[in-house]
Design a protein around this motif. Structure first.
Motif, PDB file in Angstrom:
ATOM      1  N   ARG A 175     -73.581 -46.975  -1.578  1.00 53.85           N
ATOM      2  CA  ARG A 175     -73.671 -45.500  -0.264  1.00 53.85           C
ATOM      3  C   ARG A 175     -73.973 -44.298  -1.728  1.00 53.85           C
ATOM      4  NH1 ARG A 175     -74.390 -47.310   5.294  1.00 53.85           N
ATOM      5  NH2 ARG A 175     -73.049 -48.543   5.108  1.00 53.85           N
ATOM      6  N   LEU A 176     -75.118 -43.553  -0.911  1.00 54.03           N
ATOM      7  CA  LEU A 176     -75.655 -42.619  -1.394  1.00 54.03           C
ATOM      8  C   LEU A 176     -75.319 -41.221  -1.289  1.00 54.03           C
ATOM      9  CD1 LEU A 176     -77.959 -41.591  -3.869  1.00 54.03           C
ATOM     10  CD2 LEU A 176     -79.193 -41.183  -2.027  1.00 54.03           C
ATOM     11  N   GLU A 177     -74.743 -40.229  -1.755  1.00 55.30           N
ATOM     12  CA  GLU A 177     -73.282 -39.457  -1.425  1.00 55.30           C
ATOM     13  C   GLU A 177     -74.074 -38.138  -2.417  1.00 55.30           C
ATOM     14  OE1 GLU A 177     -69.732 -38.872  -0.502  1.00 55.30           O
ATOM     15  OE2 GLU A 177     -69.453 -40.140  -2.086  1.00 55.30           O
ATOM     16  N   VAL A 178     -73.663 -36.862  -1.796  1.00 57.62           N
ATOM     17  CA  VAL A 178     -73.615 -35.656  -2.930  1.00 57.62           C
ATOM     18  C   VAL A 178     -72.551 -35.006  -2.003  1.00 57.62           C
ATOM     19  CG1 VAL A 178     -75.049 -33.509  -2.919  1.00 57.62           C
ATOM     20  CG2 VAL A 178     -76.624 -36.110  -2.182  1.00 57.62           C
ATOM     21  N   ARG A 179     -72.129 -35.019  -3.396  1.00 62.51           N
ATOM     22  CA  ARG A 179     -70.215 -34.731  -3.507  1.00 62.51           C
ATOM     23  C   ARG A 179     -70.578 -32.340  -3.577  1.00 62.51           C
ATOM     24  NH1 ARG A 179     -67.270 -39.246  -5.244  1.00 62.51           N
ATOM     25  NH2 ARG A 179     -67.873 -38.384  -7.019  1.00 62.51           N
ATOM     26  N   THR A 180     -69.614 -31.981  -2.986  1.00 65.64           N
ATOM     27  CA  THR A 180     -69.105 -30.599  -4.116  1.00 65.64           C
ATOM     28  C   THR A 180     -67.997 -30.680  -4.343  1.00 65.64           C
ATOM     29  OG1 THR A 180     -69.724 -29.558  -1.943  1.00 65.64           O
ATOM     30  CG2 THR A 180     -71.084 -29.271  -2.947  1.00 65.64           C
ATOM     31  N   ARG A 181     -67.326 -29.935  -5.421  1.00 67.69           N
ATOM     32  CA  ARG A 181     -65.852 -29.844  -5.067  1.00 67.69           C
ATOM     33  C   ARG A 181     -65.455 -28.795  -5.773  1.00 67.69           C
ATOM     34  NH1 ARG A 181     -61.877 -32.827  -6.213  1.00 67.69           N
ATOM     35  NH2 ARG A 181     -59.997 -32.125  -7.481  1.00 67.69           N
ATOM     36  N   PHE A 182     -64.966 -27.791  -4.555  1.00 67.51           N
ATOM     37  CA  PHE A 182     -63.940 -26.376  -4.930  1.00 67.51           C
ATOM     38  C   PHE A 182     -62.713 -25.956  -6.250  1.00 67.51           C
ATOM     39  CE2 PHE A 182     -61.463 -22.810  -3.873  1.00 67.51           C
ATOM     40  CZ  PHE A 182     -62.385 -21.990  -4.005  1.00 67.51           C
ATOM     41  N   ASP A 183     -62.404 -26.129  -7.486  1.00 66.69           N
ATOM     42  CA  ASP A 183     -62.090 -25.486  -8.327  1.00 66.69           C
ATOM     43  C   ASP A 183     -60.877 -24.533  -7.781  1.00 66.69           C
ATOM     44  OD1 ASP A 183     -62.681 -27.403  -9.546  1.00 66.69           O
ATOM     45  OD2 ASP A 183     -63.743 -26.317 -11.267  1.00 66.69           O
ATOM     46  N   ALA A 184     -60.445 -24.076  -6.431  1.00 64.96           N
ATOM     47  CA  ALA A 184     -59.520 -23.032  -6.671  1.00 64.96           C
ATOM     48  C   ALA A 184     -59.691 -21.878  -7.464  1.00 64.96           C
ATOM     49  CB  ALA A 184     -58.078 -23.592  -6.531  1.00 64.96           C
ATOM     50  N   LYS A 185     -60.984 -21.643  -7.674  1.00 66.39           N
ATOM     51  CA  LYS A 185     -61.652 -20.455  -8.255  1.00 66.39           C
ATOM     52  C   LYS A 185     -62.248 -19.827  -7.615  1.00 66.39           C
ATOM     53  CE  LYS A 185     -59.514 -22.903 -12.542  1.00 66.39           C
ATOM     54  NZ  LYS A 185     -60.805 -23.620 -13.755  1.00 66.39           N
ATOM     55  N   GLY A 186     -62.231 -18.114  -7.666  1.00 67.60           N
ATOM     56  CA  GLY A 186     -62.700 -17.666  -7.392  1.00 67.60           C
ATOM     57  C   GLY A 186     -63.541 -18.283  -5.306  1.00 67.60           C
ATOM     58  N   ASP A 187     -64.464 -18.315  -5.247  1.00 69.05           N
ATOM     59  CA  ASP A 187     -64.722 -18.940  -3.799  1.00 69.05           C
ATOM     60  C   ASP A 187     -66.209 -19.083  -4.061  1.00 69.05           C
ATOM     61  OD1 ASP A 187     -66.313 -16.373  -4.653  1.00 69.05           O
ATOM     62  OD2 ASP A 187     -67.207 -16.792  -2.235  1.00 69.05           O
ATOM     63  N   LEU A 188     -66.572 -19.947  -2.301  1.00 68.55           N
ATOM     64  CA  LEU A 188     -67.584 -21.090  -2.226  1.00 68.55           C
ATOM     65  C   LEU A 188     -68.107 -21.128  -1.424  1.00 68.55           C
ATOM     66  CD1 LEU A 188     -69.691 -22.704  -3.796  1.00 68.55           C
ATOM     67  CD2 LEU A 188     -67.457 -25.191  -3.484  1.00 68.55           C
ATOM     68  N   ARG A 189     -69.171 -20.754  -1.022  1.00 72.22           N
ATOM     69  CA  ARG A 189     -69.756 -21.548   0.650  1.00 72.22           C
ATOM     70  C   ARG A 189     -70.676 -21.864   0.585  1.00 72.22           C
ATOM     71  NH1 ARG A 189     -67.825 -16.982   4.272  1.00 72.22           N
ATOM     72  NH2 ARG A 189     -70.425 -18.400   5.539  1.00 72.22           N
ATOM     73  N   LEU A 190     -70.359 -23.546   1.388  1.00 70.52           N
ATOM     74  CA  LEU A 190     -71.695 -24.173   1.266  1.00 70.52           C
ATOM     75  C   LEU A 190     -72.030 -24.209   2.584  1.00 70.52           C
ATOM     76  CD1 LEU A 190     -73.057 -26.576  -0.364  1.00 70.52           C
ATOM     77  CD2 LEU A 190     -71.491 -27.743   0.958  1.00 70.52           C
ATOM     78  N   TYR A 191     -73.713 -23.569   2.143  1.00 69.03           N
ATOM     79  CA  TYR A 191     -74.677 -23.936   3.308  1.00 69.03           C
ATOM     80  C   TYR A 191     -75.561 -25.493   4.106  1.00 69.03           C
ATOM     81  CZ  TYR A 191     -74.001 -18.912   2.378  1.00 69.03           C
ATOM     82  OH  TYR A 191     -73.656 -17.986   2.428  1.00 69.03           O
ATOM     83  N   GLY A 192     -75.909 -25.913   3.395  1.00 72.16           N
ATOM     84  CA  GLY A 192     -76.158 -26.772   3.913  1.00 72.16           C
ATOM     85  C   GLY A 192     -77.234 -27.927   2.995  1.00 72.16           C
ATOM     86  N   ILE A 193     -77.135 -28.942   3.019  1.00 78.84           N
ATOM     87  CA  ILE A 193     -77.920 -30.034   1.987  1.00 78.84           C
ATOM     88  C   ILE A 193     -79.470 -30.301   2.341  1.00 78.84           C
ATOM     89  CG2 ILE A 193     -77.490 -32.151   0.347  1.00 78.84           C
ATOM     90  CD1 ILE A 193     -74.335 -31.902   0.161  1.00 78.84           C
ATOM     91  N   ALA A 194     -80.458 -30.483   1.737  1.00 79.29           N
ATOM     92  CA  ALA A 194     -81.358 -31.038   2.232  1.00 79.29           C
ATOM     93  C   ALA A 194     -82.847 -31.766   1.229  1.00 79.29           C
ATOM     94  CB  ALA A 194     -82.506 -30.378   2.083  1.00 79.29           C
ATOM     95  N   ALA A 195     -82.867 -33.268   1.614  1.00 76.59           N
ATOM     96  CA  ALA A 195     -83.831 -34.011   1.427  1.00 76.59           C
ATOM     97  C   ALA A 195     -84.982 -34.583   1.137  1.00 76.59           C
ATOM     98  CB  ALA A 195     -82.721 -35.759   0.926  1.00 76.59           C
ATOM     99  N   ALA A 196     -85.981 -34.850   0.287  1.00 79.74           N
ATOM    100  CA  ALA A 196     -87.509 -35.316   1.022  1.00 79.74           C
ATOM    101  C   ALA A 196     -87.805 -35.789  -0.613  1.00 79.74           C
ATOM    102  CB  ALA A 196     -87.353 -33.569   0.430  1.00 79.74           C
ATOM    103  N   PRO A 197     -88.568 -36.386  -0.642  1.00 74.28           N
ATOM    104  CA  PRO A 197     -89.258 -37.236  -1.422  1.00 74.28           C
ATOM    105  C   PRO A 197     -89.851 -35.950  -2.639  1.00 74.28           C
ATOM    106  CG  PRO A 197     -90.713 -38.189   0.776  1.00 74.28           C
ATOM    107  CD  PRO A 197     -89.367 -36.318   1.062  1.00 74.28           C
ATOM    108  N   ASP A 198     -90.114 -36.418  -3.595  1.00 71.89           N
ATOM    109  CA  ASP A 198     -90.430 -35.757  -4.924  1.00 71.89           C
ATOM    110  C   ASP A 198     -91.982 -35.748  -4.768  1.00 71.89           C
ATOM    111  OD1 ASP A 198     -90.193 -34.042  -6.716  1.00 71.89           O
ATOM    112  OD2 ASP A 198     -90.083 -35.672  -7.921  1.00 71.89           O
ATOM    113  N   ARG A 199     -92.002 -34.957  -4.797  1.00 69.44           N
ATOM    114  CA  ARG A 199     -94.314 -35.008  -4.910  1.00 69.44           C
ATOM    115  C   ARG A 199     -94.938 -35.159  -6.234  1.00 69.44           C
ATOM    116  NH1 ARG A 199     -95.312 -36.883  -0.119  1.00 69.44           N
ATOM    117  NH2 ARG A 199     -93.607 -36.728   1.433  1.00 69.44           N
ATOM    118  N   ALA A 200     -93.666 -34.640  -6.919  1.00 71.16           N
ATOM    119  CA  ALA A 200     -94.207 -33.643  -8.373  1.00 71.16           C
ATOM    120  C   ALA A 200     -94.985 -34.344  -9.047  1.00 71.16           C
ATOM    121  CB  ALA A 200     -92.618 -33.182  -9.276  1.00 71.16           C
ATOM    122  N   LYS A 201     -96.121 -34.388  -9.907  1.00 71.76           N
ATOM    123  CA  LYS A 201     -96.761 -35.487 -10.807  1.00 71.76           C
ATOM    124  C   LYS A 201     -96.135 -35.468 -12.052  1.00 71.76           C
ATOM    125  CE  LYS A 201    -100.098 -36.084  -7.103  1.00 71.76           C
ATOM    126  NZ  LYS A 201     -99.602 -37.709  -6.339  1.00 71.76           N
TER     127      LYS A 201
END
Length: 775
Positions: free
Chosen positions: A749-775
């Motif tokens: 299972r492929l997943e993207v995880r974000t972990r908060f360290d309880a230091k400061g603050d963190l706002r997560l707006y979203g995650i995107a995925a697309a084919p990488d077309r770089a040569k």
């Protein structure tokens, strides 16, 4: 189990017992005891389930696991009789699948299929089985408590109520075959009856005088009779669910081994011969089960799946999960199971929901001090049973052991055990026999006492258990009252021109939502079509072998379906179909095929239907054709793919410590560290071609640049493909981009995880995925 239970009986009681209590605790006939159990079970069924639900009508049958069970039966009942008995080629066409892997209660399917010609259209028995499960639960509870020497009507009613309010039972709504906990209770009862003669003798040796209430000769079964009873139970369990079979067989194994290990000293059979006979019995029993499994269709497919270590039991599970005891800290109050005061540390520990209840807690609080000195004797008289129950309890915790949210221990299993663990991946279920053993041991300890205070304690405990499990019953009542979902009728005109439905990709080949496969599986079953894949419990599909077939032009009377969001690998056949005016989009899917174009032409009447263009020319349907497409809510699709990017906003991201704040996911408590997001999951099989995927993570933090506030990683199974820090951005939105390669990777299972360290603050707006077309 009997030896322990029977030896928990009390010494002689005072002859000055109060007469009304003696009357209440007088032995009753089996007919009365089981009649009371039947009435109690029917009363609970009447209380929980509307008649419409029992008849098979309700939202629960249209979504989730129950939809899988129903559709499996629909495919099976429309197929011919053949060997293996449970196999149907209409699902996962052309190879087919056993409906054991759709959890369609094979026993009921075999019973109802001979009457298919007389059954109503779209009939199914999944609703009715809820009544069967609860009534048999009450009857099996009385069988077990009477096996333990409790023969009065009061004991029968108490045992039935406790069994029917058992939290692990009530929480299983939605997975109907696994509601049949009566299998576990009967297995424990068979163990007791198979050894009752030895145990009653041992009991009298422990007590100063014979107890007033003892096991009667009718409850003492011979080895041959017990073996026959277990064999029948194994076959029934096989036709219900493999997990129930595994639990029943484990208890049977304990019975066989304990007979050999604890036979009386004056037995004429030497110890080595007893062990050899026990092993021969076990081998023969395994052979019977294996042959029966092959005959009905359990063989020929994969039995393993990912999830071991996720679908486990939390160490805190037995102690919270009802109305009164809360294990959920305020920071996790939005978790799905938080309403039941239960912490899910892995997102899969609902499978290990094994709360014991306050009522049982009260019984154990009274019974344990009374019988603490006898507990070592219980272990000595049933060593195999004790060890097997202990092993099931340990297995239920898996190789990742949690106390609430804290991981206490994690270890890797040897390769020789990993396949078994992946076969029975929902390890949390294996605590069920342990919980029932504790329950009935405690009940028998107090119900065998002939005293007013014991009756009062048991009565108070029964009321407390009923009150404590109220939220679980309310959850059932709410779920079964939901009306059906009418999501199939709109497709009726199109289904009239279709014989086969093909889904791309096949199930478990990528991140397409399981709900999509369930919807189309129901569609095919409801309308009597075949479908080339299926939402089944142990899929084994060659993903790329199926994919290349869809590069050809669409075949007649075949409907091709894929996710509208598909970006990475849209087959050429879909692209061609869209260019020829053969595709429509409805909700989250695109459906293509000649039947789509023919339906649009029929709807347009004689308004001058435009002829199909070449493969390189997109055909635009006229307004009249669109108006008469006859699939409500659908619109023509002239070109595919519809997008080159997948987006998951904060609202779509699972979280453990987060809460939505505007358009962002933020930590609920800035002082608590943990996973702000995990997922979205994507299945990655070995058959996928080499693929480079660009992951974009959109976030912000008020912390200054350079200050680390968290971490991110991209994980495939247990392999970390990429990782990094989340640093302060002075409040500005920032995008982290990372390219990962899926080439030559193991399935997972492929997943993207974000972990908060309880230091400061963190706002997560979203995650995107697309084919990488770089040569």
């Amino acid at each position: 189990m009997s030896a322990p239970f029977a030896s928990m009986s009390l010494p002689a009681h005072s002859t000055r017992s109060i007469r009304p209590i003696e009357h209440v605790l007088a032995d009753c006939s089996p007919l009365l005891a089981y009649s009371l159990a039947l009435l109690t079970g029917l009363a609970v069924v009447w209380r929980l389930f509307p008649a419409t639900f029992l008849a098979g009508h309700g939202q629960m049958f249209d979504i989730g696991d129950a939809a899988q069970h129903v559709s499996g039966w629909w495919f099976y009942v429309k197929d011919s009789w053949h060997l293996p008995l449970l196999h149907t080629s209409r699902l996962s066409f052309p190879e087919g699948v056993s409906i054991a892997f759709t959890d369609s209660i094979p026993l009921a399917a075999l019973l109802f299929k001979p009457f298919a010609a007389w059954l109503p259209a779209h009939f199914h028995y999944i609703g009715l089985w809820h009544a069967v499960a609860f009534v048999t639960q009450a009857l099996a509870a009385v069988f077990l408590i009477r096996s333990l020497g409790v023969r009065h009507a009061w004991g029968a009613v108490v045992a039935a109520i406790f069994a029917l309010t058992w939290p692990a039972l009530l929480f299983r709504l939605g997975h109907t075959s696994l509601l049949t906990h009566a299998v576990v209770l009967m297995a424990l009862g068979f163990y007791v009856r198979g050894r009752s003669g030895q145990w009653e003798s041992a009991l009298q040796g422990l007590a100063r005088q014979p107890p007033r209430q003892s096991l009667t000769p009718s409850s003492q079964w011979s080895m041959r009779w017990t073996l026959a009873a277990f064999t029948v139970l194994h076959l029934i369990a096989l036709l219900l669910h493999p997990y129930l079979l595994a639990m029943a067989f484990a208890i049977f194994t304990a019975w066989v081994l304990d007979l050999a290990l604890t036979q009386s000293a004056n037995a004429s059979t030497p110890w080595p011969r007893r062990i050899a006979a026990a092993l021969a019995t076990l081998i023969a029993s395994v052979a019977v089960v294996v042959l029966a499994a092959m005959a009905v269709g359990y063989g020929g497919g994969s039995t393993v799946a990912v999830g071991y270590g996720i679908y486990s039991m939390n160490l805190a599970a037995p102690f919270c999960g009802g109305r009164f005891l809360d294990c959920v800290p305020a920071a996790l109050s939005s978790q799905p199971l938080a309403a039941y005061h239960f912490v899910d540390a892995t997102t899969g520990q609902y499978e290990g929901y094994n709360y014991l209840g306050l009522g049982l807690g009260l019984i154990l609080l009274i019974a344990l001090p009374l019988y603490a000195r006898k507990l070592p004797g219980l272990v000595r008289r049933s060593p195999a049973l004790f060890l097997i129950l202990l092993a099931m309890a340990v297995y239920s915790l898996s190789n990742r052991i949690y106390w609430q949210q804290t991981e206490l221990l994690s270890f890797d299993l040897p390769a020789s055990l990993r396949r078994l663990a992946d076969t029975f991946r929902s390890s949390g279920r294996f605590f069920w026999p342990v919980g029932y053993a504790v329950l009935f041991l405690g009940l028998a300890a107090l119900l065998r006492r002939r005293s007013a205070w014991a009756v009062a304690v048991v009565a108070a405990a029964t009321l407390l258990q009923w009150a404590d499990t109220g939220p679980l019953r309310a959850r059932i009542q709410h779920a079964v009252a939901a009306p059906p979902v009418d999501d199939l009728s709109a497709w009726a005109p199109l289904m009239a021109g279709v014989d086969t439905i093909r889904l791309y990709p096949p199930y478990d080949c990528d991140r397409t939502e399981a709900a999509t496969y369930l919807h189309w599986q129901r569609m095919a079953g409801f309308y009597g079509k075949t479908i080339d894949t299926g939402y089944i419990s142990r899929p084994s599909t060659a993903c790329r072998l199926r994919a290349h077939e869809l590069d050809q032009a669409p075949a007649d009377k075949t409907l091709y379906v894929t996710a509208a969001s598909r970006v990475f690998d849209m087959p050429q056949g879909f692209i061609t179909a869209a260019q020829q005016g053969q595709c429509i989009q409805k909700d989250k899917v695109v459906a293509c095929g000649p039947a789509v174009a023919k339906l649009a032409q029929a709807g347009a009447g004689n308004t001058g239907v435009q002829s199909l263009g070449s493969q390189n020319t997109a055909v635009q349907l006229t307004g009249d054709q669109q108006a008469h497409a006859q699939v409500a809510g659908a619109k023509p699709v002239p070109t595919l793919p519809l997008s080159d990017r997948l987006n998951w906003p904060a609202t779509d991201l699972p979280t453990l410590i987060g809460v939505l704040q505007g358009d962002a996911l933020v930590p609920r408590n800035p002082a608590v560290a943990g996973f702000l997001s995990f997922g979205p999951y994507a299945a990655v099989p070995t058959e996928l071609p080499p693929t480079n995927v660009r992951i974009d993570l959109d976030y912000s933090s008020q912390a200054p640049a350079g200050q680390v506030v968290g971490h991110w990683d991209v994980v495939l199974g247990s392999t970390v493909l990429a990782e990094g820090d989340l640093s302060g951005s002075n409040g500005e939105r920032r995008t982290i981009s990372q390219v990962v390669s899926l080439a030559d990777r193991q399935p997972g299972r492929l997943e993207v995880r974000t972990r908060f360290d309880a230091k400061g603050d963190l706002r997560l707006y979203g995650i995107a995925a697309a084919p990488d077309r770089a040569k």
